[in-house]
Design an enzyme around this catalytic site. Structure first.
Site, PDB file in Angstrom:
ATOM      1  N   HIS A 101     100.462 104.956  79.030  1.00  0.00           N
ATOM      2  CA  HIS A 101      99.723 106.213  79.214  1.00  0.00           C
ATOM      3  C   HIS A 101     100.670 107.409  79.053  1.00  0.00           C
ATOM      4  O   HIS A 101     100.531 108.173  78.101  1.00  0.00           O
ATOM      5  CB  HIS A 101      99.048 106.251  80.593  1.00  0.00           C
ATOM      6  CG  HIS A 101      98.344 107.536  80.862  1.00  0.00           C
ATOM      7  ND1 HIS A 101      98.427 108.186  82.064  1.00  0.00           N
ATOM      8  CD2 HIS A 101      97.535 108.307  80.067  1.00  0.00           C
ATOM      9  CE1 HIS A 101      97.699 109.293  82.010  1.00  0.00           C
ATOM     10  NE2 HIS A 101      97.150 109.389  80.817  1.00  0.00           N
ATOM     11  N   HIS A 120      99.408 106.996  87.471  1.00  0.00           N
ATOM     12  CA  HIS A 120      97.948 107.188  87.377  1.00  0.00           C
ATOM     13  C   HIS A 120      97.220 105.852  87.491  1.00  0.00           C
ATOM     14  O   HIS A 120      96.093 105.704  87.037  1.00  0.00           O
ATOM     15  CB  HIS A 120      97.576 107.901  86.083  1.00  0.00           C
ATOM     16  CG  HIS A 120      98.412 109.105  85.793  1.00  0.00           C
ATOM     17  ND1 HIS A 120      99.447 109.093  84.883  1.00  0.00           N
ATOM     18  CD2 HIS A 120      98.397 110.340  86.354  1.00  0.00           C
ATOM     19  CE1 HIS A 120     100.042 110.274  84.868  1.00  0.00           C
ATOM     20  NE2 HIS A 120      99.424 111.050  85.740  1.00  0.00           N
TER      21      HIS A 120
END
Ligand code: FES
Length: 172
Positions: A101, A120
């Site tokens: 990510h 995250h």
């Protein structure tokens, strides 16, 4: 203003069409003789000895860097055969530790046998070729292609499948 007569237009256009018609069989022949997997490139990876299989403890990550010192990876002996696994039990796999990510280092959760990103909360499955299970990431963890040599029990890294986070090419 430039104008072009119908006759000239047809002559030029016909010539182009004839060239294309002549060129197509040659391209087709070349394409069939050189198989190409779209979007894939063979990079000149170096083989790197990582460790011996006997030194690995089940479900315990072994850290190393590949293909260079800026790319942290983890090797894990899963304890049962897994896709892409090498070694006597076909259970040794390795992955980039950089989340796909935004590049945070992932951590291994031995209880769940999953890589988890603290930034995250993306989750990746080392027993299933680094598959992205949930979270913000959209790509699997890049997997390190391994080879096992039964003569000396060595596990070697030989390539990377998938793009390491932040790179345009896995080899800098
Ligand atoms: S950097 Fe890993 S989920 Fe965002």
């Amino acid at each position: 203003m430039t104008s072009i007569s119908r006759r000239v237009f047809l002559k030029v256009g016909g010539g182009v069409a004839a060239s294309v018609a002549i060129g197509v069989p040659e391209l087709t022949q070349a394409a069939t003789s050189l198989p190409v997997v779209e979007g894939r490139v063979n990079l000149p990876y170096q083989m790197k000895a990582i460790t011996n299989a006997q030194k690995l403890q089940v479900n315990t990550p072994f850290s190393f860097f590949y293909p260079d010192a800026a790319s942290p990876c983890a090797l894990i002996k899963m304890g049962a055969p897994v896709p892409g696994g090498v070694g006597p039990e076909r259970d040794i796999v390795a992955y980039s530790m950089l989340c796909t990510h935004m590049g945070c280092p992932v951590a291994y959760d031995a209880g769940q046998k999953l890589f988890k990103c603290p930034c995250h909360f993306s989750i990746f499955d080392p027993e299933n070729i680094g598959q992205m299970v949930s979270g913000q990431a959209t790509e699997n963890l890049p997997s390190i292609v391994l080879e096992y040599n039964p003569k000396d029990d060595s596990v070697r890294a030989v390539a990377v499948e998938g793009l390491i986070y932040g790179r345009q090419s896995n080899l800098l």
